[in-house]
Scaffold this motif. Structure first.
Motif, PDB file in Angstrom:
ATOM      1  N   SER A 166      -1.142  -6.057  23.879  1.00 60.99           N
ATOM      2  CA  SER A 166      -1.645  -4.830  24.511  1.00 60.99           C
ATOM      3  C   SER A 166      -1.569  -3.618  23.599  1.00 60.99           C
ATOM      4  O   SER A 166      -2.215  -2.598  23.885  1.00 60.99           O
ATOM      5  CB  SER A 166      -0.874  -4.550  25.806  1.00 60.99           C
ATOM      6  OG  SER A 166       0.451  -4.119  25.538  1.00 60.99           O
ATOM      7  N   PRO A 169      -3.971  -3.655  17.174  1.00 65.39           N
ATOM      8  CA  PRO A 169      -5.321  -3.171  16.871  1.00 65.39           C
ATOM      9  C   PRO A 169      -6.380  -4.122  17.429  1.00 65.39           C
ATOM     10  O   PRO A 169      -6.143  -5.325  17.558  1.00 65.39           O
ATOM     11  CB  PRO A 169      -5.353  -3.138  15.336  1.00 65.39           C
ATOM     12  CG  PRO A 169      -3.920  -3.034  14.928  1.00 65.39           C
ATOM     13  CD  PRO A 169      -3.146  -3.799  15.962  1.00 65.39           C
ATOM     14  N   ALA A 170      -7.541  -3.577  17.740  1.00 68.64           N
ATOM     15  CA  ALA A 170      -8.606  -4.354  18.384  1.00 68.64           C
ATOM     16  C   ALA A 170      -9.003  -5.586  17.594  1.00 68.64           C
ATOM     17  O   ALA A 170      -9.252  -6.653  18.173  1.00 68.64           O
ATOM     18  CB  ALA A 170      -9.822  -3.458  18.609  1.00 68.64           C
ATOM     19  N   GLU A 171      -9.033  -5.467  16.258  1.00 70.95           N
ATOM     20  CA  GLU A 171      -9.455  -6.623  15.459  1.00 70.95           C
ATOM     21  C   GLU A 171      -8.440  -7.765  15.530  1.00 70.95           C
ATOM     22  O   GLU A 171      -8.810  -8.948  15.502  1.00 70.95           O
ATOM     23  CB  GLU A 171      -9.710  -6.225  14.001  1.00 70.95           C
ATOM     24  CG  GLU A 171      -8.511  -5.661  13.248  1.00 70.95           C
ATOM     25  CD  GLU A 171      -8.357  -4.158  13.418  1.00 70.95           C
ATOM     26  OE1 GLU A 171      -7.602  -3.566  12.625  1.00 70.95           O
ATOM     27  OE2 GLU A 171      -8.999  -3.588  14.332  1.00 70.95           O
ATOM     28  N   GLU A 172      -7.162  -7.423  15.650  1.00 66.64           N
ATOM     29  CA  GLU A 172      -6.146  -8.464  15.758  1.00 66.64           C
ATOM     30  C   GLU A 172      -6.191  -9.110  17.139  1.00 66.64           C
ATOM     31  O   GLU A 172      -5.956 -10.317  17.272  1.00 66.64           O
ATOM     32  CB  GLU A 172      -4.763  -7.891  15.470  1.00 66.64           C
ATOM     33  CG  GLU A 172      -4.584  -7.415  14.037  1.00 66.64           C
ATOM     34  CD  GLU A 172      -3.164  -6.975  13.741  1.00 66.64           C
ATOM     35  OE1 GLU A 172      -2.233  -7.722  14.095  1.00 66.64           O
ATOM     36  OE2 GLU A 172      -2.986  -5.878  13.176  1.00 66.64           O
ATOM     37  N   VAL A 173      -6.474  -8.322  18.147  1.00 64.83           N
ATOM     38  CA  VAL A 173      -6.628  -8.866  19.498  1.00 64.83           C
ATOM     39  C   VAL A 173      -7.815  -9.823  19.537  1.00 64.83           C
ATOM     40  O   VAL A 173      -7.737 -10.924  20.098  1.00 64.83           O
ATOM     41  CB  VAL A 173      -6.813  -7.735  20.530  1.00 64.83           C
ATOM     42  CG1 VAL A 173      -7.124  -8.318  21.906  1.00 64.83           C
ATOM     43  CG2 VAL A 173      -5.569  -6.862  20.593  1.00 64.83           C
ATOM     44  N   SER A 174      -8.917  -9.423  18.925  1.00 59.55           N
ATOM     45  CA  SER A 174     -10.112 -10.278  18.906  1.00 59.55           C
ATOM     46  C   SER A 174      -9.849 -11.587  18.184  1.00 59.55           C
ATOM     47  O   SER A 174     -10.356 -12.642  18.587  1.00 59.55           O
ATOM     48  CB  SER A 174     -11.273  -9.536  18.243  1.00 59.55           C
ATOM     49  OG  SER A 174     -11.672  -8.417  19.020  1.00 59.55           O
ATOM     50  N   ASP A 178     -10.704 -14.378  20.826  1.00 59.53           N
ATOM     51  CA  ASP A 178     -12.027 -14.955  20.558  1.00 59.53           C
ATOM     52  C   ASP A 178     -11.953 -16.274  19.806  1.00 59.53           C
ATOM     53  O   ASP A 178     -12.985 -16.802  19.371  1.00 59.53           O
ATOM     54  CB  ASP A 178     -12.887 -13.957  19.782  1.00 59.53           C
ATOM     55  CG  ASP A 178     -13.171 -12.698  20.593  1.00 59.53           C
ATOM     56  OD1 ASP A 178     -13.120 -12.777  21.829  1.00 59.53           O
ATOM     57  OD2 ASP A 178     -13.410 -11.639  19.983  1.00 59.53           O
ATOM     58  N   ARG A 197      -8.751  -9.604  28.483  1.00 62.93           N
ATOM     59  CA  ARG A 197      -8.845  -8.184  28.102  1.00 62.93           C
ATOM     60  C   ARG A 197      -8.568  -7.272  29.296  1.00 62.93           C
ATOM     61  O   ARG A 197      -8.023  -6.177  29.142  1.00 62.93           O
ATOM     62  CB  ARG A 197     -10.210  -7.896  27.491  1.00 62.93           C
ATOM     63  CG  ARG A 197     -10.340  -8.390  26.046  1.00 62.93           C
ATOM     64  CD  ARG A 197     -11.653  -7.952  25.396  1.00 62.93           C
ATOM     65  NE  ARG A 197     -11.612  -8.163  23.959  1.00 62.93           N
ATOM     66  CZ  ARG A 197     -11.923  -9.310  23.352  1.00 62.93           C
ATOM     67  NH1 ARG A 197     -12.311 -10.344  24.099  1.00 62.93           N
ATOM     68  NH2 ARG A 197     -11.843  -9.423  22.049  1.00 62.93           N
ATOM     69  N   ALA A 201      -5.732  -4.458  29.394  1.00 65.18           N
ATOM     70  CA  ALA A 201      -6.038  -3.070  29.756  1.00 65.18           C
ATOM     71  C   ALA A 201      -5.040  -2.557  30.792  1.00 65.18           C
ATOM     72  O   ALA A 201      -4.566  -1.418  30.711  1.00 65.18           O
ATOM     73  CB  ALA A 201      -7.463  -2.974  30.294  1.00 65.18           C
TER      74      ALA A 201
END
Length: 288
Positions: A166, A169-174, A178, A197, A201
């Motif tokens: 949570s 960074p967004a790229e690590e979450v993706s 994904d 996601r 959030a």
């Protein structure tokens, strides 16, 4: 388990060929690390065949690595041809853990959190796409949680993992969400990236994540991220319990307590986060 009608000789040949092909693609260091990882999994000591199945390596290869590890004190023969971690490996692990500032700060907080909530309290860190449990404070009960120190769970399935995700960074979450074919570890595991996601959030908004039987049936957990002075997630603190004791109402009470506990450890690491008492429960809508 379903089993189609197939010749036993063909099946054995296919399995053996796949195992050999996989082994040839790995270097000697890769194989040694996989054997070492299997050796320290909970439930030991482990038999040679069990380690071979877990790693996908042949028995002769596993035996060769275990023999070398035993010579250096990283493995130790046990009863029935099995092996356990050796004294040198245990010493290195103890030295590494004793030098962890975050773990040093977390231990008293975990004990306090366990005492106040009556639930298992744990501290975990991230390794690649997994959460690795390092410390646990457990109340005396008839049952025990399966996630012991050293246990690994995918980040997207457990409370401590979701808490760390949570704030990543967004790229690590993706990179985690994904990935193809996310594994369902329990009937309630979320494997849809959009659903995950949405969970993240909510966790980012409340400051704590909830694992609602995602990692293990009948087990719910609540966790919050631990941040360093740079605002990076270095771990997570959480509590876990059976769903009939850690119900929705309990989550509303204990969530802010877990969040405050994580922030206390974060503050000790220099993070700029508000800390309002170690694990005091919220009263009348107060937010920790």
């Amino acid at each position: 388990m379903e089993c189609g009608w197939v010749k036993l000789s063909d099946m054995v040949k296919a399995v053996n060929t796949r195992s050999v092909d996989q082994e040839l693609a790995k270097g000697p260091v890769d194989k040694a690390m996989e054997v070492l990882d299997a050796l320290v999994q909970p439930g030991g000591p482990h038999r040679l065949g069990e380690i071979a199945r877990r790693t996908g390596l042949t028995k002769p290869t596993v035996h060769r690595h275990l023999r070398t590890m035993a010579e250096y004190g990283f493995a130790e023969p046990a009863e029935g041809g099995s092996y356990r971690p050796g004294p040198r490996l245990l010493g290195l692990a103890a030295a590494a853990l004793s030098d962890s500032r975050a773990l040093e700060l977390a231990r008293p907080v975990l004990a306090d959190l366990r005492r106040r909530t009556g639930h298992v309290a744990c501290y975990a860190v991230r390794h690649a796409s997994d959460a690795v449990y390092l410390e646990q404070s457990e109340p005396a009960r008839e049952y025990r949680m399966s996630a012991r120190p050293g246990h690994r769970s995918p980040l997207y399935t457990c409370g401590v993992g979701l808490a760390m995700l949570s704030v990543l960074p967004a790229e690590e979450v993706s990179a985690v969400l994904d990935a193809p074919d996310l594994e369902a570890r329990a009937p309630g595991t979320l494997t849809d990236p959009a659903a995950l996601r949405a969970v993240l959030a909510r966790a980012a908004l409340s400051g704590y994540a909830v694992d609602d039987e995602y990692d293990e049936p009948d087990v719910r957990s609540v966790a919050a991220p631990v941040l360093d002075a740079e605002g990076r997630a270095v771990g997570a603190i959480g509590i876990a319990g059976l769903t009939f004791t850690l119900d929705a109402g309990s989550v509303e009470v204990f969530g802010p307590m877990v969040r405050a506990a994580a922030r206390t450890v974060s503050a000790g690491l220099g993070a700029r986060t508000p800390v309002l008492g170690v694990v005091e429960p919220a009263r009348g809508g107060e937010q920790a």
